[in-house]
Enzyme design. Structure first.
Site, PDB file in Angstrom:
ATOM      1  N   CYS A 129       1.192  -7.575  11.733  1.00  0.00           N
ATOM      2  CA  CYS A 129       1.500  -7.719  13.160  1.00  0.00           C
ATOM      3  C   CYS A 129       0.757  -8.881  13.801  1.00  0.00           C
ATOM      4  CB  CYS A 129       1.206  -6.426  13.898  1.00  0.00           C
ATOM      5  SG  CYS A 129       2.373  -5.121  13.496  1.00  0.00           S
ATOM      6  N   SER A 158      -0.887  -3.627  10.296  1.00  0.00           N
ATOM      7  CA  SER A 158      -0.576  -4.524   9.190  1.00  0.00           C
ATOM      8  C   SER A 158       0.680  -5.348   9.482  1.00  0.00           C
ATOM      9  CB  SER A 158      -0.364  -3.711   7.919  1.00  0.00           C
ATOM     10  OG  SER A 158      -1.517  -2.942   7.664  1.00  0.00           O
ATOM     11  N   ARG A 204       1.976 -12.326  -0.674  1.00  0.00           N
ATOM     12  CA  ARG A 204       0.679 -12.668  -0.063  1.00  0.00           C
ATOM     13  C   ARG A 204       0.015 -13.857  -0.736  1.00  0.00           C
ATOM     14  NH1 ARG A 204      -1.555  -8.921   4.013  1.00  0.00           N
ATOM     15  NH2 ARG A 204       0.131  -7.466   4.326  1.00  0.00           N
ATOM     16  N   LYS A 226      -9.524  -2.437   2.019  1.00  0.00           N
ATOM     17  CA  LYS A 226      -9.195  -1.289   2.860  1.00  0.00           C
ATOM     18  C   LYS A 226      -9.970  -0.040   2.428  1.00  0.00           C
ATOM     19  CE  LYS A 226      -6.738  -3.543   5.671  1.00  0.00           C
ATOM     20  NZ  LYS A 226      -5.590  -4.297   5.418  1.00  0.00           N
ATOM     21  N   ASP A 279      -9.070  -9.766   9.260  1.00  0.00           N
ATOM     22  CA  ASP A 279      -8.549  -8.431   8.937  1.00  0.00           C
ATOM     23  C   ASP A 279      -9.517  -7.288   9.235  1.00  0.00           C
ATOM     24  OD1 ASP A 279      -6.170  -7.081   7.843  1.00  0.00           O
ATOM     25  OD2 ASP A 279      -7.470  -6.463   6.205  1.00  0.00           O
ATOM     26  N   GLY A 296       0.440 -20.066  18.382  1.00  0.00           N
ATOM     27  CA  GLY A 296      -0.560 -20.826  19.152  1.00  0.00           C
ATOM     28  C   GLY A 296      -0.481 -20.567  20.649  1.00  0.00           C
ATOM     29  N   GLY A 307      -3.866  -4.202  -1.681  1.00  0.00           N
ATOM     30  CA  GLY A 307      -4.517  -3.209  -0.832  1.00  0.00           C
ATOM     31  C   GLY A 307      -4.837  -1.910  -1.561  1.00  0.00           C
ATOM     32  N   HIS A 311     -10.063  -2.391  11.846  1.00  0.00           N
ATOM     33  CA  HIS A 311      -9.004  -3.257  11.300  1.00  0.00           C
ATOM     34  C   HIS A 311      -8.765  -4.393  12.303  1.00  0.00           C
ATOM     35  CE1 HIS A 311      -4.642  -3.373   9.477  1.00  0.00           C
ATOM     36  NE2 HIS A 311      -5.420  -4.288   8.940  1.00  0.00           N
ATOM     37  N   THR A 319      -3.874 -12.422  11.077  1.00  0.00           N
ATOM     38  CA  THR A 319      -4.210 -13.696  10.428  1.00  0.00           C
ATOM     39  C   THR A 319      -3.755 -14.859  11.300  1.00  0.00           C
ATOM     40  OG1 THR A 319      -4.029 -12.661   8.270  1.00  0.00           O
ATOM     41  CG2 THR A 319      -3.922 -15.067   8.334  1.00  0.00           C
ATOM     42  N   TYR A 342      -1.308  -3.629  -6.956  1.00  0.00           N
ATOM     43  CA  TYR A 342      -1.088  -4.342  -5.694  1.00  0.00           C
ATOM     44  C   TYR A 342      -2.372  -4.385  -4.852  1.00  0.00           C
ATOM     45  CZ  TYR A 342      -0.217  -5.310  -0.897  1.00  0.00           C
ATOM     46  OH  TYR A 342      -0.354  -5.850   0.348  1.00  0.00           O
ATOM     47  N   ARG A 369       0.841  -1.188   0.000  1.00  0.00           N
ATOM     48  CA  ARG A 369       0.000   0.000   0.000  1.00  0.00           C
ATOM     49  C   ARG A 369       0.883   1.247   0.000  1.00  0.00           C
ATOM     50  NH1 ARG A 369      -1.732   0.714   4.374  1.00  0.00           N
ATOM     51  NH2 ARG A 369      -1.066  -1.152   5.494  1.00  0.00           N
TER      52      ARG A 369
HETATM   53  P1  GTP Z   1      -2.072  -7.799   7.455  1.00  0.00           P
HETATM   54  O1  GTP Z   1      -2.623  -8.822   6.539  1.00  0.00           O
HETATM   55  O2  GTP Z   1      -1.016  -6.960   6.816  1.00  0.00           O
HETATM   56  O3  GTP Z   1      -3.110  -6.957   8.093  1.00  0.00           O
HETATM   57  O4  GTP Z   1      -1.201  -8.592   8.582  1.00  0.00           O
HETATM   58  P2  GTP Z   1      -1.653  -9.443   9.858  1.00  0.00           P
HETATM   59  O5  GTP Z   1      -1.884  -8.529  11.023  1.00  0.00           O
HETATM   60  O6  GTP Z   1      -2.730 -10.382   9.523  1.00  0.00           O
HETATM   61  O7  GTP Z   1      -0.292 -10.240  10.199  1.00  0.00           O
HETATM   62  P3  GTP Z   1       0.059 -11.796  10.026  1.00  0.00           P
HETATM   63  O8  GTP Z   1      -0.752 -12.665  10.945  1.00  0.00           O
HETATM   64  O9  GTP Z   1       0.046 -12.149   8.603  1.00  0.00           O
HETATM   65  O10 GTP Z   1       1.566 -11.810  10.561  1.00  0.00           O
HETATM   66  C1  GTP Z   1       2.571 -11.039   9.979  1.00  0.00           C
HETATM   67  C2  GTP Z   1       3.937 -11.518  10.395  1.00  0.00           C
HETATM   68  O11 GTP Z   1       4.047 -11.551  11.810  1.00  0.00           O
HETATM   69  C3  GTP Z   1       4.230 -12.934   9.899  1.00  0.00           C
HETATM   70  O12 GTP Z   1       5.529 -12.982   9.395  1.00  0.00           O
HETATM   71  C4  GTP Z   1       4.087 -13.778  11.133  1.00  0.00           C
HETATM   72  O13 GTP Z   1       4.909 -14.922  11.078  1.00  0.00           O
HETATM   73  C5  GTP Z   1       4.478 -12.837  12.267  1.00  0.00           C
HETATM   74  N1  GTP Z   1       3.733 -13.167  13.515  1.00  0.00           N
HETATM   75  C6  GTP Z   1       2.411 -13.358  13.644  1.00  0.00           C
HETATM   76  N2  GTP Z   1       2.072 -13.704  14.906  1.00  0.00           N
HETATM   77  C7  GTP Z   1       3.225 -13.713  15.605  1.00  0.00           C
HETATM   78  C8  GTP Z   1       3.535 -13.982  16.988  1.00  0.00           C
HETATM   79  O14 GTP Z   1       2.684 -14.288  17.833  1.00  0.00           O
HETATM   80  N3  GTP Z   1       4.847 -13.876  17.342  1.00  0.00           N
HETATM   81  C9  GTP Z   1       5.828 -13.547  16.438  1.00  0.00           C
HETATM   82  N4  GTP Z   1       7.076 -13.459  16.873  1.00  0.00           N
HETATM   83  N5  GTP Z   1       5.566 -13.284  15.133  1.00  0.00           N
HETATM   84  C10 GTP Z   1       4.293 -13.369  14.734  1.00  0.00           C
HETATM   85  C1  SPV Z   2      -2.754  -4.633   5.390  1.00  0.00           C
HETATM   86  O1  SPV Z   2      -1.770  -4.042   4.916  1.00  0.00           O
HETATM   87  O2  SPV Z   2      -3.253  -4.311   6.493  1.00  0.00           O
HETATM   88  C2  SPV Z   2      -3.354  -5.770   4.666  1.00  0.00           C
HETATM   89  C3  SPV Z   2      -2.947  -6.012   3.300  1.00  0.00           C
HETATM   90  O3  SPV Z   2      -4.222  -6.435   5.195  1.00  0.00           O
HETATM   91  S1  SPV Z   2      -3.655  -4.840   2.217  1.00  0.00           S
HETATM   92  O4  SPV Z   2      -4.812  -5.467   1.596  1.00  0.00           O
HETATM   93  O5  SPV Z   2      -2.629  -4.551   1.236  1.00  0.00           O
HETATM   94  O6  SPV Z   2      -4.056  -3.674   2.927  1.00  0.00           O
HETATM   95 MN    MN Z   3      -4.635  -5.762   7.277  1.00  0.00          MN
END
Ligand code: GTP
Ligand code: SPV
Ligand code: MN
Length: 593
Positions: free
Chosen positions: A251, A249, A377, A207, A278, A502, A200, A227, A254, A198, A69
């Site tokens: 963090c 994002s 992604r 978004k 999300d 987990g 987002g 979000h 998912t 791309y 984004r």
């Molecule tokens: P967006 O789709 O951008 O909104 O991201 P999201 O908030 O869904 O993040 P996602 O769950 O995809 O995690 C992003 C990154 O953080 C990945 O590389 C994960 O492996 C890492 N991650 C997620 N949960 C944890 C956690 O509990 N601990 C650690 N150390 N890393 C984590």
């Molecule tokens: C984010 O960046 O928070 C995402 C991916 O979930 S996007 O659809 O690019 O915004």
């Molecule tokens: Mn997101």
């Protein structure tokens, strides 16, 4: 496809502007989708992957300057600048239409314009909203068919005299970075996106609509677009409680949404169910509680880091019917790979840009040696997910017991703490901060304030947004308890102390116990922190009660520095920050002192 004159008139105007060769309505049928895939394969827009190993899966590569984004090129266009606020970029609607009109003019010459009718939420349900996206990209069509409920039933549900749909216009144009714009006209229910391909920036239901336009509508209509992931935790007695959690994002939304309970809990009968990963639309239900629906139909998830131990559910979800974007192509097996999938990078592979990739050069500290883009992604339907909640398609959504905020903080924020009441919880959300990630263009790892993880997604003034949060709390009979978590505290070598993934269930169980008044807590300057012994660490290697104590420690000096930064941030938001939040800040500072 429809007799709706508003729809037809708008398509006519848009076609007059962009000059496509032809206009094709997306009906959502399997036949049409397959036809489009074949067409995209014939031009190299997508590659078909190994049908045995990854059935119905495809690979797509974006342009190398178009991988995330672009927040500095994202605009909210309200008549009055004050309504957009200081945090968003603003352009006057007329000026923006004129400026982008030039970029759209003739941009679809020689191309097809696809008309995608889609619904955010269960089609035809009380809480769903309809959008139509016009685009010249088959990749966008294929993604929208996964990410939203799209097709003929949606245009039928709109009816013939309803003007209340969100108008989204997208053209890839030349993919020029200098002329890339993602613009929102909340007063006109309109989104214009040009020069990007791309996710987002171009999957306009996500978004752009479900957060920026929806947050604006939510404030007007008395609900909230956030979000947030939505997750159900089932206890051994079969009771399920739902948590909504907002993290910036990349963090961990998912991952948390699909968490698998650690063995010691699974054996006892604990289960976790994913409702959304999300976006959450939240409203006060008939029973006076806060209810949430996930308006999306699929996941657009971060690939790197997804593996058999971190997120087996996401991995299982993406073993079929998935579009992968900007990952490594193993051309020997015709499969995909990304950093963190396993310790076995393919020998014969192309990197995300399509160049031959040398796995022996890989160096974790140097992103230029990565095979997959850090923001690569997967796009896949939620119904593929082994832990999808039985309530996923329930138009009423689920009742929320706890709201959780969180971010990436190496030091300041403890593993978990609880706010003292709704107003204090809104304060906790408003002061969120996190280290930036690859999900947005720009520097990675810089701490920035990101209130409620909505910094780039609020479609109006941030101060007004805080006021809306405060007001919502007054309308909820039993408001959810509000918490903050941080899975990302590091030791002096920069390693994460908490195992995460987990194991985060252990923290969620403390949160739910607090919601049920089943466990005590320690009162600190920032809020309630667990008694270290109350975080269940049974079966957890290398973590002792002392580690938990360290993770829960509230460092006075770091927090005083944070408080000073919050004050500056509030000042930047401007004079619409509610006085109640300044009072909370003053109270925090005096408790710290
Ligand atoms: P967006 O789709 O951008 O909104 O991201 P999201 O908030 O869904 O993040 P996602 O769950 O995809 O995690 C992003 C990154 O953080 C990945 O590389 C994960 O492996 C890492 N991650 C997620 N949960 C944890 C956690 O509990 N601990 C650690 N150390 N890393 C984590
Ligand atoms: C984010 O960046 O928070 C995402 C991916 O979930 S996007 O659809 O690019 O915004
Ligand atoms: Mn997101």
């Amino acid at each position: 496809m429809t007799d709706n004159k508003y729809v037809n008139e708008w398509i006519r105007e848009s076609a007059e502007l962009t000059c496509p060769n032809e206009i094709v309505w997306i009906d959502g049928s399997a036949e049409q989708t397959e036809l489009l895939r074949r067409q995209a394969m014939s031009t190299g827009e997508i590659f078909k992957l190994n049908e045995e190993l990854l059935p119905n899966c495809y690979l797509h590569r974006t342009a190398i300057n178009d991988v995330a984004r672009v927040e500095d090129r994202t605009y909210i266009c309200t008549t009055k600048k004050e309504d957009t606020g200081n945090i968003n970029n603003w352009m006057a609607p007329d000026e923006c239409y004129a400026k982008l009109g030039k970029l759209f003019r003739g941009s679809m010459k020689g191309h097809t314009m696809y008309v995608i009718p889609y619904s955010m939420g269960v089609v035809g349900s009380e809480f769903a909203k309809i959008g139509i996206e016009l685009t010249d990209s088959i990749y966008v069509v294929l993604n929208m068919l996964i990410m939203t409920r799209a097709g003929k039933e949606v245009i039928d549900a709109l009816g013939i005299d309803d003007n209340g749909f969100v108008k989204g216009l997208h053209a890839r144009a030349n993919l020029e970075l200098e002329n890339r714009y993602i613009c929102h006209f909340p007063e006109d229910n309109t989104i214009w996106s040009v020069n990007s391909g791309y996710g987002g920036n171009v999957l306009l239901g996500k978004k752009c609509f479900a957060l920026r336009i929806a947050s604006y509508l939510g404030r007007k209509e008395g609900w909230m677009a956030e979000h947030m992931l939505i997750l159900g935790i089932e206890t051994p007695d079969g009771d399920i409680k739902y948590i909504a959690a907002a993290f910036p994002s990349a963090c961990g939304k998912t991952n948390l949404a699909m968490l698998i309970p650690p063995k010691v809990f699974a054996e006892k009968g604990y289960k976790a169910w994913c409702v959304g990963d999300d976006i959450a639309w939240l409203r006060v239900g008939k029973d006076g509680r806060l209810w949430a629906v996930n308006p999306e139909f699929g996941f657009f998830g971060v690939a790197p880091g997804t593996n058999e131990s971190s997120n087996p559910n996401a991995l299982a979800t993406t073993r079929r019917d998935t579009i992968f974007t900007n990952v490594v192509h193993d051309f020997e097996n015709n499969t995909v790979w990304w950093e963190g999938l396993d310790n076995n990078p393919p020998e014969h592979a192309m990197d995300w840009t399509g160049k031959k990739w040398n796995r022996t050069r890989y160096n974790k500290k140097d992103t230029s040696t990565y095979g997959a883009h850090p923001n690569s992604r997967f796009t896949v339907m939620a119904t593929n997910c082994p832990c999808i909640s039985s309530e996923f398609n329930n138009p009423e959504g689920v009742p929320i017991s706890a709201i959780v905020f969180g971010g990436r903080r190496a030091k300041t924020a403890p593993l978990v703490y609880q706010s003292t009441d709704w107003l204090n919880g809104v304060f906790v959300g408003s002061i969120m901060a996190s280290e930036t990630t690859a999900a947005q263009a720009g520097a990675v790892g810089v701490v920035r304030r990101d209130p409620m993880a909505m910094l780039p997604f609020t479609g109006y003034d941030m101060g007004d947004y805080f006021t809306h949060w405060i007001n919502m709390g007054k309308k909820i009979k039993n408001p959810p308890k509000i918490f903050n978590v941080n899975w990302f505290r590091t030791d002096d070598e920069g390693n994460f102390i908490w195992p995460g993934f987990g194991e985060n269930l252990r923290v969620l169980l403390w949160i739910l116990a607090r919601c049920d008044d089943k466990v005590d807590a320690v009162s600190t300057a920032i809020g309630y922190v667990p008694i270290a012994e109350d975080i269940n660490i049974r079966g957890l290697d290398g973590i002792t009660v002392d580690t938990i104590r360290e993770l829960l420690h509230v460092d006075r000096d770091l927090w005083l520095a944070d408080a000073a930064d919050i004050e500056k941030f509030y000042a930047k938001i401007g004079d619409r920050v509610p006085r109640e939040l300044y009072d909370e800040l003053t109270a925090l500072k005096s408790r710290l002192n």
